[in-house]
Scaffold this active site. Structure first.
Site, PDB file in Angstrom:
ATOM      1  N   ARG A  10       0.825  -1.204   0.000  1.00 29.12           N
ATOM      2  CA  ARG A  10       0.000   0.000   0.000  1.00 29.12           C
ATOM      3  C   ARG A  10       0.860   1.255   0.000  1.00 29.12           C
ATOM      4  NH1 ARG A  10      -5.111  -1.983   0.367  1.00 29.12           N
ATOM      5  NH2 ARG A  10      -5.379  -3.813   1.690  1.00 29.12           N
ATOM      6  N   ARG A  12       2.928   3.845  -1.882  1.00 23.81           N
ATOM      7  CA  ARG A  12       3.002   4.347  -3.269  1.00 23.81           C
ATOM      8  C   ARG A  12       4.433   4.379  -3.814  1.00 23.81           C
ATOM      9  NH1 ARG A  12      -1.139   4.058  -6.256  1.00 23.81           N
ATOM     10  NH2 ARG A  12      -2.659   3.445  -4.713  1.00 23.81           N
ATOM     11  N   ASP A  71       9.108  -6.463   2.852  1.00 19.39           N
ATOM     12  CA  ASP A  71       9.211  -5.719   4.092  1.00 19.39           C
ATOM     13  C   ASP A  71      10.594  -5.083   4.091  1.00 19.39           C
ATOM     14  OD1 ASP A  71       7.542  -5.159   6.408  1.00 19.39           O
ATOM     15  OD2 ASP A  71       9.231  -5.923   7.569  1.00 19.39           O
ATOM     16  N   PHE A 150      10.877   8.458  -1.513  1.00 19.93           N
ATOM     17  CA  PHE A 150       9.895   8.485  -0.422  1.00 19.93           C
ATOM     18  C   PHE A 150      10.610   8.157   0.880  1.00 19.93           C
ATOM     19  CE2 PHE A 150       9.450   3.951   0.628  1.00 19.93           C
ATOM     20  CZ  PHE A 150      10.075   3.373  -0.466  1.00 19.93           C
ATOM     21  N   GLY A 151       9.861   8.141   1.958  1.00 20.23           N
ATOM     22  CA  GLY A 151      10.378   7.697   3.255  1.00 20.23           C
ATOM     23  C   GLY A 151      11.620   8.464   3.683  1.00 20.23           C
ATOM     24  N   LYS A 173      18.358   5.261  -8.378  1.00 17.64           N
ATOM     25  CA  LYS A 173      18.199   4.681  -7.033  1.00 17.64           C
ATOM     26  C   LYS A 173      18.096   3.160  -7.116  1.00 17.64           C
ATOM     27  CE  LYS A 173      15.043   4.232  -3.116  1.00 17.64           C
ATOM     28  NZ  LYS A 173      13.754   4.579  -2.491  1.00 17.64           N
ATOM     29  N   ARG A 179      16.033  -2.429  -2.458  1.00 12.80           N
ATOM     30  CA  ARG A 179      14.868  -2.963  -3.186  1.00 12.80           C
ATOM     31  C   ARG A 179      15.291  -3.443  -4.577  1.00 12.80           C
ATOM     32  NH1 ARG A 179      12.179   0.798  -1.953  1.00 12.80           N
ATOM     33  NH2 ARG A 179      11.393  -0.213  -0.081  1.00 12.80           N
TER      34      ARG A 179
HETATM   35  P1  ITT Z   1       3.502  -2.088   2.855  1.00 11.23           P
HETATM   36  O1  ITT Z   1       3.628  -2.901   4.126  1.00 11.23           O
HETATM   37  O2  ITT Z   1       2.082  -1.906   2.410  1.00 11.23           O
HETATM   38  O3  ITT Z   1       4.380  -2.621   1.754  1.00 11.23           O
HETATM   39  P2  ITT Z   1       4.817   0.010   4.434  1.00 11.23           P
HETATM   40  O4  ITT Z   1       5.257   1.405   4.137  1.00 11.23           O
HETATM   41  O5  ITT Z   1       3.987  -0.212   5.676  1.00 11.23           O
HETATM   42  O6  ITT Z   1       4.043  -0.575   3.145  1.00 11.23           O
HETATM   43  P3  ITT Z   1       7.027  -1.482   5.598  1.00 11.23           P
HETATM   44  O7  ITT Z   1       6.261  -1.957   6.781  1.00 11.23           O
HETATM   45  O8  ITT Z   1       7.949  -2.458   4.898  1.00 11.23           O
HETATM   46  O9  ITT Z   1       6.082  -0.924   4.453  1.00 11.23           O
HETATM   47  O10 ITT Z   1       7.854  -0.193   6.056  1.00 11.23           O
HETATM   48  C1  ITT Z   1       8.950   0.227   5.357  1.00 11.23           C
HETATM   49  C2  ITT Z   1       9.342   1.621   5.821  1.00 11.23           C
HETATM   50  O11 ITT Z   1      10.773   1.737   5.771  1.00 11.23           O
HETATM   51  C3  ITT Z   1       8.798   2.682   4.864  1.00 11.23           C
HETATM   52  O12 ITT Z   1       7.528   3.145   5.265  1.00 11.23           O
HETATM   53  C4  ITT Z   1       9.888   3.756   4.931  1.00 11.23           C
HETATM   54  O13 ITT Z   1       9.684   4.577   6.052  1.00 11.23           O
HETATM   55  C5  ITT Z   1      11.164   2.934   5.143  1.00 11.23           C
HETATM   56  N1  ITT Z   1      11.776   2.603   3.833  1.00 11.23           N
HETATM   57  C6  ITT Z   1      11.842   1.373   3.247  1.00 11.23           C
HETATM   58  N2  ITT Z   1      12.413   1.439   2.042  1.00 11.23           N
HETATM   59  C7  ITT Z   1      12.707   2.733   1.828  1.00 11.23           C
HETATM   60  C8  ITT Z   1      13.281   3.432   0.751  1.00 11.23           C
HETATM   61  O14 ITT Z   1      13.631   2.838  -0.382  1.00 11.23           O
HETATM   62  N3  ITT Z   1      13.424   4.754   0.882  1.00 11.23           N
HETATM   63  C9  ITT Z   1      13.055   5.393   1.993  1.00 11.23           C
HETATM   64  N4  ITT Z   1      12.475   4.823   3.051  1.00 11.23           N
HETATM   65  C10 ITT Z   1      12.305   3.482   2.973  1.00 11.23           C
END
Ligand code: ITT
Length: 203
Positions: A10, A12, A71, A150-151, A173, A179
């Site tokens: 979920r 994006r 994850d 993101f993130g 990236k 990933r």
């Molecule tokens: P889904 O479970 O629906 O896939 P989620 O965002 O809840 O979505 P996660 O539990 O795996 O997913 O949390 C991963 C978090 O780690 C994400 O929300 C970011 O804050 C961070 N993260 C992971 N990969 C990242 C990236 O490539 N760039 C920046 N932050 C990342």
């Protein structure tokens, strides 16, 4: 008609990256938007691998589709590996998560701000369960920079390029990211699995 592959996230940002990484597979890629009635999964595992498998199994069982889920998280050495598995729950928005991270690292000098991103991608289908791991090492910047991704991307510096992930294009990236590394292995495996299962189907 092409077989469907469900990309079960979920998030994006993840969705856009995974779609691009799997674009050349001979499969129709579908997302959770096509299944609005499906509930949330409780991410109750104690490792990235457990959570990735839990999500992929959950959506495979409910849709019957070949499914990938992942994850991922950020592990910061000076914080004993936090936020790690709890990265998504570290704050209510990306901005809040970044602000909290920078506040916790306030007194940590540049050379001790080492971190890594980890991603475990899980693939679940009929008679199939596999996981693939990717990681990338970097440093947490003193201030955010860049607006892509993101993130935690604006504060995660990839040292070989001297840029944050948010200063890279999606293609740049993914070429080096946790990933990208996990999903390139998954894609290669899936191509072989599809050709084997195609061969079995015509026997
Ligand atoms: P889904 O479970 O629906 O896939 P989620 O965002 O809840 O979505 P996660 O539990 O795996 O997913 O949390 C991963 C978090 O780690 C994400 O929300 C970011 O804050 C961070 N993260 C992971 N990969 C990242 C990236 O490539 N760039 C920046 N932050 C990342």
């Amino acid at each position: 008609m092409r077989q469907k592959l469900l990309i079960a996230t979920r998030n994006r940002g993840k969705w856009a990256e995974i779609r691009e990484l799997l674009a050349d597979l001979p499969l129709e890629l579908v997302g959770l938007d096509d299944f609005p009635q499906l509930p949330e999964v409780a991410e109750s595992g104690t490792t990235f691998e457990e959570n990735a498998l839990l999500k992929a199994r959950f959506f495979h069982e409910r849709t019957g589709l070949l499914t990938v889920a992942e994850d991922s998280g950020l592990e910061v050495e000076a914080l004993g590996g936090a936020p790690g598995l709890l990265s998504a729950r570290y704050g209510r928005s990306d901005a809040e998560r970044i602000a909290r991270l920078l506040a916790e690292l306030r007194d940590v000098p540049a050379k001790r701000r080492t971190a890594r991103f980890v991603c475990v991608a899980a693939l679940v289908g009929p008679g199939l369960e596999r996981t693939f791991v990717g990681e990338v090492r970097g440093k947490i910047r003193l201030e955010p920079s860049g607006s892509n991704g993101f993130g935690f991307d604006p504060v995660f510096e990839y040292p070989p390029l001297g840029k944050t992930f948010a200063e890279l294009t999606r293609v740049e990236k993914s070429a080096v990211s946790h990933r990208g590394r996990a999903f390139r292995q998954l894609r290669d495996f899936l191509l072989q699995w599809l050709s084997r299962s195609g061969a079995r189907g015509t026997e």
